[in-house]
Design a protein around this motif. Sequence first.
Motif, mmCIF file in Angstrom:
data_model
loop_
_atom_site.group_PDB
_atom_site.id
_atom_site.type_symbol
_atom_site.label_atom_id
_atom_site.label_comp_id
_atom_site.label_asym_id
_atom_site.label_seq_id
_atom_site.Cartn_x
_atom_site.Cartn_y
_atom_site.Cartn_z
ATOM 1 N N ARG A 302 54.583 20.658 65.324
ATOM 2 C CA ARG A 302 55.324 19.896 66.324
ATOM 3 C C ARG A 302 56.794 19.860 65.912
ATOM 4 N NH1 ARG A 302 52.299 16.706 63.138
ATOM 5 N NH2 ARG A 302 53.311 15.022 61.978
ATOM 6 N N ILE A 303 57.658 19.810 66.882
ATOM 7 C CA ILE A 303 59.091 19.772 66.597
ATOM 8 C C ILE A 303 59.744 18.528 67.192
ATOM 9 C CG2 ILE A 303 59.265 22.276 66.376
ATOM 10 C CD1 ILE A 303 60.557 22.321 69.167
ATOM 11 N N THR A 304 58.931 17.613 67.687
ATOM 12 C CA THR A 304 59.456 16.352 68.230
ATOM 13 C C THR A 304 58.533 15.205 67.821
ATOM 14 O OG1 THR A 304 58.235 16.491 70.323
ATOM 15 C CG2 THR A 304 60.412 17.543 70.244
ATOM 16 N N ALA A 305 59.114 14.017 67.773
ATOM 17 C CA ALA A 305 58.344 12.797 67.540
ATOM 18 C C ALA A 305 59.175 11.629 68.035
ATOM 19 C CB ALA A 305 58.015 12.619 66.059
ATOM 20 N N GLY A 306 58.699 10.946 69.080
ATOM 21 C CA GLY A 306 59.456 9.819 69.622
ATOM 22 C C GLY A 306 60.837 10.248 70.075
ATOM 23 N N ARG A 307 61.880 9.698 69.448
ATOM 24 C CA ARG A 307 63.264 10.030 69.794
ATOM 25 C C ARG A 307 63.869 11.025 68.782
ATOM 26 N NH1 ARG A 307 65.843 6.392 73.268
ATOM 27 N NH2 ARG A 307 64.290 5.536 74.702
ATOM 28 N N LEU A 308 63.044 11.744 68.071
ATOM 29 C CA LEU A 308 63.514 12.727 67.097
ATOM 30 C C LEU A 308 63.118 14.124 67.555
ATOM 31 C CD1 LEU A 308 62.159 10.978 63.856
ATOM 32 C CD2 LEU A 308 64.341 10.542 65.002
ATOM 33 N N LEU A 309 64.014 15.081 67.351
ATOM 34 C CA LEU A 309 63.646 16.467 67.627
ATOM 35 C C LEU A 309 64.311 17.397 66.621
ATOM 36 C CD1 LEU A 309 66.146 18.114 69.223
ATOM 37 C CD2 LEU A 309 65.417 16.652 71.096
ATOM 38 N N LEU A 310 63.687 18.558 66.423
ATOM 39 C CA LEU A 310 64.132 19.525 65.422
ATOM 40 C C LEU A 310 64.700 20.764 66.103
ATOM 41 C CD1 LEU A 310 61.029 19.353 63.050
ATOM 42 C CD2 LEU A 310 63.202 18.124 62.813
ATOM 43 N N ALA A 311 65.662 21.396 65.439
ATOM 44 C CA ALA A 311 66.334 22.562 66.006
ATOM 45 C C ALA A 311 66.637 23.576 64.904
ATOM 46 C CB ALA A 311 67.630 22.142 66.685
ATOM 47 N N GLY A 312 66.779 24.834 65.295
ATOM 48 C CA GLY A 312 67.163 25.870 64.338
ATOM 49 C C GLY A 312 66.186 25.972 63.185
ATOM 50 N N ASP A 313 66.721 26.143 61.963
ATOM 51 C CA ASP A 313 65.871 26.284 60.779
ATOM 52 C C ASP A 313 65.099 25.015 60.454
ATOM 53 O OD1 ASP A 313 66.748 28.863 60.497
ATOM 54 O OD2 ASP A 313 68.191 28.429 58.916
ATOM 55 N N ALA A 314 65.531 23.880 60.926
ATOM 56 C CA ALA A 314 64.763 22.654 60.699
ATOM 57 C C ALA A 314 63.439 22.701 61.446
ATOM 58 C CB ALA A 314 65.569 21.435 61.131
ATOM 59 N N ALA A 315 63.412 23.382 62.585
ATOM 60 C CA ALA A 315 62.201 23.452 63.397
ATOM 61 C C ALA A 315 61.271 24.565 62.941
ATOM 62 C CB ALA A 315 62.575 23.666 64.867
ATOM 63 N N SER A 316 61.824 25.686 62.521
ATOM 64 C CA SER A 316 61.001 26.803 62.057
ATOM 65 C C SER A 316 61.829 27.624 61.074
ATOM 66 C CB SER A 316 60.547 27.677 63.231
ATOM 67 O OG SER A 316 61.655 28.111 63.999
ATOM 68 N N VAL A 317 61.258 27.844 59.905
ATOM 69 C CA VAL A 317 61.926 28.638 58.875
ATOM 70 C C VAL A 317 61.404 30.068 58.998
ATOM 71 C CG1 VAL A 317 62.402 28.898 56.425
ATOM 72 C CG2 VAL A 317 62.113 26.612 57.397
ATOM 73 N N VAL A 318 62.285 30.990 59.360
ATOM 74 C CA VAL A 318 61.902 32.357 59.682
ATOM 75 C C VAL A 318 62.573 33.316 58.698
ATOM 76 C CG1 VAL A 318 61.865 34.136 61.472
ATOM 77 C CG2 VAL A 318 61.756 31.717 62.117
ATOM 78 N N ARG A 319 61.796 34.213 58.114
ATOM 79 C CA ARG A 319 62.387 35.228 57.244
ATOM 80 C C ARG A 319 63.376 36.070 58.059
ATOM 81 N NH1 ARG A 319 56.775 37.483 54.385
ATOM 82 N NH2 ARG A 319 55.653 35.488 54.598
ATOM 83 N N PRO A 320 64.438 36.592 57.438
ATOM 84 C CA PRO A 320 65.516 37.236 58.210
ATOM 85 C C PRO A 320 65.146 38.549 58.888
ATOM 86 C CG PRO A 320 66.278 36.567 56.015
ATOM 87 C CD PRO A 320 64.798 36.419 56.022
ATOM 88 N N HIS A 321 63.946 39.096 58.662
ATOM 89 C CA HIS A 321 63.607 40.417 59.198
ATOM 90 C C HIS A 321 63.688 40.476 60.724
ATOM 91 C CE1 HIS A 321 62.091 41.326 55.188
ATOM 92 N NE2 HIS A 321 61.267 40.296 55.258
ATOM 93 N N THR A 322 63.537 39.354 61.404
ATOM 94 C CA THR A 322 63.540 39.380 62.867
ATOM 95 C C THR A 322 64.941 39.436 63.465
ATOM 96 O OG1 THR A 322 63.555 36.963 63.051
ATOM 97 C CG2 THR A 322 61.397 38.040 62.932
ATOM 98 N N THR A 323 65.970 39.268 62.643
ATOM 99 C CA THR A 323 67.365 39.306 63.119
ATOM 100 C C THR A 323 67.544 38.359 64.305
ATOM 101 O OG1 THR A 323 67.234 41.662 62.563
ATOM 102 C CG2 THR A 323 69.275 40.912 63.537
ATOM 103 N N SER A 324 67.035 37.152 64.164
ATOM 104 C CA SER A 324 67.010 36.245 65.317
ATOM 105 C C SER A 324 67.509 34.845 65.013
ATOM 106 C CB SER A 324 65.570 36.131 65.847
ATOM 107 O OG SER A 324 64.714 35.566 64.857
ATOM 108 N N GLY A 325 67.924 34.565 63.766
ATOM 109 C CA GLY A 325 68.214 33.189 63.378
ATOM 110 C C GLY A 325 69.273 32.510 64.219
ATOM 111 N N ALA A 326 70.431 33.151 64.356
ATOM 112 C CA ALA A 326 71.513 32.540 65.126
ATOM 113 C C ALA A 326 71.159 32.447 66.602
ATOM 114 C CB ALA A 326 72.806 33.326 64.937
ATOM 115 N N ALA A 327 70.569 33.526 67.139
ATOM 116 C CA ALA A 327 70.205 33.506 68.550
ATOM 117 C C ALA A 327 69.189 32.409 68.836
ATOM 118 C CB ALA A 327 69.649 34.866 68.961
ATOM 119 N N LYS A 328 68.217 32.242 67.936
ATOM 120 C CA LYS A 328 67.200 31.212 68.139
ATOM 121 C C LYS A 328 67.828 29.822 68.142
ATOM 122 C CE LYS A 328 63.642 28.398 66.794
ATOM 123 N NZ LYS A 328 63.713 27.043 66.217
ATOM 124 N N ALA A 329 68.758 29.574 67.226
ATOM 125 C CA ALA A 329 69.422 28.273 67.177
ATOM 126 C C ALA A 329 70.187 27.993 68.465
ATOM 127 C CB ALA A 329 70.362 28.217 65.984
#
Length: 411
Positions: A302-329
């Motif tokens: 889950r990436i939300t709880a009540g009035r809290l939500l997660l974004a970017g690397d806080a929501a999912s830690v992804v190895r750099p092979h996908t070349t997607s970190g900045a775009a995902k954020a």
Amino acid sequence: MRGGRVAVVGGSITGCAFASAAVRAGAEEVVVLERTRGRLADRGVGLCVHDDRAAELAATGALPAGIAAHPLARRRWLVRDDAAGPAGRVFWEQPFPFHSYHWGLLWRGLREATPPSVRYRQGAAVAGVADAPGAAGGQAEVRLADGSVEPYDLVVGADGYRSVVREAVCPDHLPQYAGYVCWRGNLDAARLPAVTGTDPGTWPSDAVATVCFPGGSCVVYRIPGPDGLRVNWVLYATPPQVGCLPYDDPTSFPPGRVTEQLTAHLHEVLDRHFPPYWARVLGLTEPGDVHVQPLYDLAADRITAGRLLLAGDAASVVRPHTTSGAAKALQDASAFEAAWRAAGSWAGLVAAYGASRGAAGRELVALARRLGRAQVERTPAWAQMDGPAADTWWQAQLAGAPDIGGRAMTP
């Protein structure tokens, strides 16, 4: 829905994008809490954004115009082959429709695009957050390192892979060490003639080179820099098993603090497996421009709880092979803004954001794991590959994903 007080924990790329999105969507007050007192622009080196994602993000306003980017068009996969010459043998070339960025320049562009109404507080270390229904003045609380507590209507965790906000949203989820590391480095591209001589065709400016070897791979490409083009490289391999620090807790070895053992292991890989040309290119890197990053991944349920939500690397830690970190954020920020505009309540906003972005993060983590196994943990017989074999191998790793770089956002 308009109004409200929003805290964004973390002031890097993700934090700046979310702060701007909250203002555009109608927040009355937005506060960015960044623990670092110094210049964030000194962090990181190179990254890439798929051209389709960049166009999509520019249209939503998440990617401001005018940020320096270098066009890339092709990716060459190569191995050491002394009979083919010092640059090795290219066994496959695939399209690579991306632009590369310098982390600091991208952050600076996002920071400058942040509306002046945003309060960007550096040196504001967050010790913890809590969903607090009924709290006076807000529905979530931020506890700072100095002991003070601040109420907000919404708290966004944009505080990276060691996220304090994640500890409140899903305390049982911790990043897991992937079993290998990446050495990262960069150098002034003006130094390349010392290696390339007078042959400009050895490494075209729009080409990404992927040097393949048993037990790893290395990606090399040009990026814009503050003073002209730079060469950015990322080498993935298993570190030496004796004498190194344990990696069960997220850590890194920043520039200037890479151990002698890790440095020696890098040089051994270059000497044993790299074509001489590419070993010399990486050898031009100053020791102070090399750091080592143990790799982790995390796919939160889950990436939300009540009035809290997660974004970017806080929501999912992804190895750099996908070349997607900045775009995902930046996609997270776009989805957040769209959810806000369509919502009639804070609960509706949080629910819509979680439904939109939770699965996207988990999908990227799964893809990155497959790519990591294929390019580092269980490498194929690279030297025996040709184009058709490599393409078949690549499609097997994608497993139905259209490409690396992230998917298009769901309308």
